[in-house]
Design a protein around this motif. Sequence first.
Motif, short mmCIF file in Angstrom:
data_model
loop_
_atom_site.label_atom_id
_atom_site.label_comp_id
_atom_site.label_asym_id
_atom_site.label_seq_id
_atom_site.Cartn_x
_atom_site.Cartn_y
_atom_site.Cartn_z
N UNK A 1 0.82 -1.21 0.00
CA UNK A 1 0.00 0.00 0.00
C UNK A 1 0.86 1.26 0.00
N UNK A 2 1.97 1.23 0.77
CA UNK A 2 2.84 2.40 0.82
C UNK A 2 3.40 2.72 -0.57
N UNK A 3 3.81 1.69 -1.31
CA UNK A 3 4.32 1.91 -2.67
C UNK A 3 3.23 2.50 -3.56
N UNK A 8 1.03 6.98 -6.59
CA UNK A 8 -0.15 7.77 -6.96
C UNK A 8 0.10 9.26 -6.74
N UNK A 9 0.76 9.61 -5.64
CA UNK A 9 1.07 11.02 -5.39
C UNK A 9 2.01 11.56 -6.45
N UNK A 10 3.00 10.76 -6.90
CA UNK A 10 3.92 11.22 -7.95
C UNK A 10 3.16 11.41 -9.27
N UNK A 11 2.21 10.57 -9.55
CA UNK A 11 1.45 10.70 -10.79
C UNK A 11 0.49 11.88 -10.76
N UNK A 12 -0.04 12.22 -9.59
CA UNK A 12 -1.08 13.25 -9.49
C UNK A 12 -0.57 14.58 -8.98
N UNK A 53 -2.86 -7.91 -4.38
CA UNK A 53 -3.12 -7.37 -5.73
C UNK A 53 -2.09 -6.31 -6.08
N UNK A 54 -1.83 -5.41 -5.11
CA UNK A 54 -0.86 -4.33 -5.37
C UNK A 54 0.56 -4.87 -5.50
N UNK A 55 0.89 -5.93 -4.77
CA UNK A 55 2.21 -6.53 -4.90
C UNK A 55 2.41 -7.11 -6.29
#
Length: 300
Positions: A1-3, A8-12, A53-55
């Motif tokens: 989740x941290x990744x 997401x913050x870098x993209x937005x 899922x995120x992994x």
Amino acid sequence: LLWHVRRSFRQQRSLTSPQKCKECLLFWYKLLEHLQSPVSNRFASKLSRYERILRARREKIEMQQVYEKELEWIKKMKNRPILTGGYLRPTINNRPLPRMKNQPIHITMMIRNRIKARAKRMERQIQLIGWLEDAKAERVFEAGLRKEALDENGMGDLRELDFEDGGYQTAIRDSLRSISESFELDRQRASSRFTPEMIGLIKNARKVKLANKTRERQRELRGEITNRALKRMRQGPPAHILAKMSEEEKRLDKVAREVSRGGYSGSIKRQRRKKDRRRTKELGASNLDENEPKSAADVE
């Protein structure tokens, strides 16, 4: 989740719309509240499932990045400049350089820009020379007007004339001098010489090229189909000879250009070699016959 949160913050981070920024912040703060709240069994199972899922998504994205970097490296190595062992002679547009296959784009653009700049300077020089002649003619014309305006007593209209002081000519001559200095730099560039270090580098490139071609020929003799062999097989006789050849001669020429030195191809090559008038014993023709691989029919 941290990744996922960091990514997401870098993209937005480039968002500028107040409405979209508000929606994103509300979503991430809501997610933060869920993560900081006491974890129930139901929420823990969901969290674990999302982490799996995120992994998997992270591994897929990282693998895609590795794949793209590898493709970029292959493209870079394929188009990298290689020293051919030739000399790029000095001209008014470039100093002496080693000739390279896939010449770097900055060298090509440098030569192109200098060609265009020299053409513009020559046009500017012709224009300035014309202006200088016009300024000289105007000065002579004004001097004649002043002479005619003086009366017998030397009195007349003594107003200041535009071209009398030569200010226009001085500015034009300064521009012409600057253009001449640029042409002198071009002549110096064309008369420059190769440095001993560059000559040694080019000669070393020739040695490496010869060694590579020798290894390539040895691979062909072992039966490997190289790019050079494919090019030789596709190549035909000159046009003026091809026009006089029959269909059978064209077929035999195509067979003789194959890589194999045994069997039918080898027999055709030996027949063509025997008919070659340039083949003499002084050139080692007898040694070539001894070293030729024999076909099964010759052995029998």
